[in-house]
Design a protein around this motif. Structure first.
Motif, PDB file in Angstrom:
ATOM      1  N   THR A  24      -1.570  30.806 -31.179  1.00 48.00           N
ATOM      2  CA  THR A  24      -0.742  32.013 -31.237  1.00 48.00           C
ATOM      3  C   THR A  24       0.203  31.888 -32.436  1.00 48.00           C
ATOM      4  N   TYR A  50      -2.058  24.060 -28.505  1.00 47.34           N
ATOM      5  CA  TYR A  50      -1.534  23.160 -29.539  1.00 47.34           C
ATOM      6  C   TYR A  50       0.000  23.192 -29.594  1.00 47.34           C
ATOM      7  N   THR A  52       2.349  26.009 -29.535  1.00 47.15           N
ATOM      8  CA  THR A  52       3.160  26.999 -30.251  1.00 47.15           C
ATOM      9  C   THR A  52       4.357  27.468 -29.416  1.00 47.15           C
ATOM     10  N   GLU A  68      -1.548  21.717 -20.050  1.00 45.27           N
ATOM     11  CA  GLU A  68      -2.730  21.876 -20.904  1.00 45.27           C
ATOM     12  C   GLU A  68      -3.843  20.995 -20.328  1.00 45.27           C
ATOM     13  N   ARG A  73      -5.237  17.559 -26.698  1.00 41.99           N
ATOM     14  CA  ARG A  73      -4.209  18.554 -27.063  1.00 41.99           C
ATOM     15  C   ARG A  73      -2.863  18.182 -26.436  1.00 41.99           C
ATOM     16  N   ASP A  91      -4.806  21.101 -14.672  1.00 47.61           N
ATOM     17  CA  ASP A  91      -5.490  22.378 -14.530  1.00 47.61           C
ATOM     18  C   ASP A  91      -4.471  23.407 -14.036  1.00 47.61           C
ATOM     19  N   ALA A  92      -4.242  24.437 -14.805  1.00 50.29           N
ATOM     20  CA  ALA A  92      -3.228  25.439 -14.445  1.00 50.29           C
ATOM     21  C   ALA A  92      -3.541  26.115 -13.113  1.00 50.29           C
ATOM     22  N   PHE A 122     -12.004  27.811 -17.865  1.00 55.79           N
ATOM     23  CA  PHE A 122     -10.962  26.956 -17.284  1.00 55.79           C
ATOM     24  C   PHE A 122     -11.346  25.480 -17.291  1.00 55.79           C
TER      25      PHE A 122
HETATM   26  C1  LIG Z   1      -5.793  30.449 -26.170  1.00 51.89           C
HETATM   27  S1  LIG Z   1      -5.489  28.755 -25.997  1.00 51.89           S
HETATM   28  C2  LIG Z   1      -3.725  28.656 -26.087  1.00 51.89           C
HETATM   29  C3  LIG Z   1      -3.257  28.428 -27.498  1.00 51.89           C
HETATM   30  C4  LIG Z   1      -1.749  28.261 -27.618  1.00 51.89           C
HETATM   31  N1  LIG Z   1      -1.059  29.495 -27.343  1.00 51.89           N
HETATM   32  C5  LIG Z   1      -1.408  27.755 -29.009  1.00 51.89           C
HETATM   33  O1  LIG Z   1      -0.814  28.491 -29.801  1.00 51.89           O
HETATM   34  O2  LIG Z   1      -1.788  26.630 -29.337  1.00 51.89           O
HETATM   35  C6  LIG Z   1      -5.798  28.426 -24.312  1.00 51.89           C
HETATM   36  C7  LIG Z   1      -5.597  26.975 -23.918  1.00 51.89           C
HETATM   37  O3  LIG Z   1      -5.815  26.885 -22.506  1.00 51.89           O
HETATM   38  C8  LIG Z   1      -6.351  25.604 -22.252  1.00 51.89           C
HETATM   39  N2  LIG Z   1      -6.980  25.600 -20.930  1.00 51.89           N
HETATM   40  C9  LIG Z   1      -8.248  25.926 -20.600  1.00 51.89           C
HETATM   41  N3  LIG Z   1      -8.440  25.773 -19.285  1.00 51.89           N
HETATM   42  C10 LIG Z   1      -7.266  25.338 -18.766  1.00 51.89           C
HETATM   43  C11 LIG Z   1      -6.839  24.996 -17.452  1.00 51.89           C
HETATM   44  N4  LIG Z   1      -7.681  25.054 -16.411  1.00 51.89           N
HETATM   45  N5  LIG Z   1      -5.560  24.585 -17.269  1.00 51.89           N
HETATM   46  C12 LIG Z   1      -4.707  24.503 -18.338  1.00 51.89           C
HETATM   47  N6  LIG Z   1      -5.064  24.793 -19.606  1.00 51.89           N
HETATM   48  C13 LIG Z   1      -6.328  25.215 -19.815  1.00 51.89           C
HETATM   49  C14 LIG Z   1      -7.335  25.397 -23.396  1.00 51.89           C
HETATM   50  O4  LIG Z   1      -7.620  24.008 -23.559  1.00 51.89           O
HETATM   51  C15 LIG Z   1      -6.574  26.004 -24.570  1.00 51.89           C
HETATM   52  O5  LIG Z   1      -5.875  25.005 -25.262  1.00 51.89           O
END
Ligand SMILES: C[S@@+](CC[C@H](N)C(=O)[O-])C[C@H]1O[C@@H](n2cnc3c(N)ncnc32)[C@H](O)[C@@H]1O
Length: 222
Positions: A24, A50, A52, A68, A73, A91-92, A122
């Motif tokens: 982002t 990452y 942001t 994350e 990451r 895991d969110a 996810f």
């Molecule tokens: C669109 S990116 C976010 C980027 C962030 N806004 C940035 O500027 O770096 C979505 C993130 O969600 C993470 N993600 C995917 N599944 C997830 C989960 N189950 N729990 C937490 N994070 C997860 C991915 O690894 C990825 O880094």
């Protein structure tokens, strides 16, 4: 409230590890943290990527927390912030609200899914899922996020629709619809992206558009 923004698609820092396409731009995070939080407030990003949201929050004297999924990451973000212990690997969908203070704002961008894809966003596109399951999971994550939020707080979701091989997935609208079951939907801000380095290519941002949405929600009273 102005419901559109025009921003340069740019990042304050070049990262050693990083897929710029999913990051982002700082300017968008800054805009919404300034609008909806104060110095000293806790800020949550359940999809920290990452970092942001977390780094911009610190720059604005907020106190960021993040989750994350990808361990690499997580380590990267921990190296970018003053409080690495605030960055949790996990895991969110299983976010434990008791592990966070009451937050004034959640600013996040979830992993995206195209409606015909059968990989699970996810689990970083490993494992199987479906678009309906993805939307259920989105709702699960934000129901958990809701429990970390202080009264009258704000949730901002940076997301776009997706145009892929001539098909449109109305991802932003479907997420807005699901999250309106959890929060009060205050509306969308359309963000036009100006990318001076991009070629004249409709896939320049990966999702097929040169605009996205900041979906803005408020916590409802219980
Ligand atoms: C669109 S990116 C976010 C980027 C962030 N806004 C940035 O500027 O770096 C979505 C993130 O969600 C993470 N993600 C995917 N599944 C997830 C989960 N189950 N729990 C937490 N994070 C997860 C991915 O690894 C990825 O880094």
């Amino acid at each position: 409230m102005q419901t559109w923004l025009s921003l340069e698609y740019d990042h304050a820092e070049t990262l050693s590890l990083g897929d710029d396409e999913i990051r982002t731009p700082d300017a968008l995070v800054e805009e919404f943290l300034r609008r909806h939080s104060e110095p000293g407030d806790a800020v949550l990003d359940p999809f920290a990527g990452y970092g942001t949201t977390l780094t911009v929050a610190e720059r604005l004297d907020r106190v960021p927390y993040g989750v994350e999924y990808e361990p690499e990451r997580v380590e990267h973000v921990r190296g970018r912030v003053d409080h690495p212990e605030h960055v949790r690997q996990g895991d969110a969908r299983e976010l434990d609200p008791s592990g966070f203070p009451d937050c004034a704002i959640c600013f996040t961008s979830p992993p995206f899914m195209e409606r015909t894809d059968d990989r699970n966003p996810f689990e970083n596109y490993a494992g199987e899922s479906s678009y309906d399951q993805y939307l259920d999971d989105i709702e699960t994550v934000f129901a958990r996020v809701d429990e970390t939020l202080e009264p009258a707080s704000t949730v901002v979701v940076d997301v776009s629709n997706m145009k892929y091989q001539g098909r449109v997935t109305t991802l932003a609208w479907d997420i807005a619809d699901r999250l309106a079951d959890v929060f009060a939907f205050d509306g969308e801000v359309v963000v036009g992206w100006d990318d001076p380095d991009a070629a004249e290519d409709e896939d320049q941002f990966g999702y097929g558009y040169d605009h996205s949405y900041a979906l803005v929600f408020s916590k409802t009273e219980d």
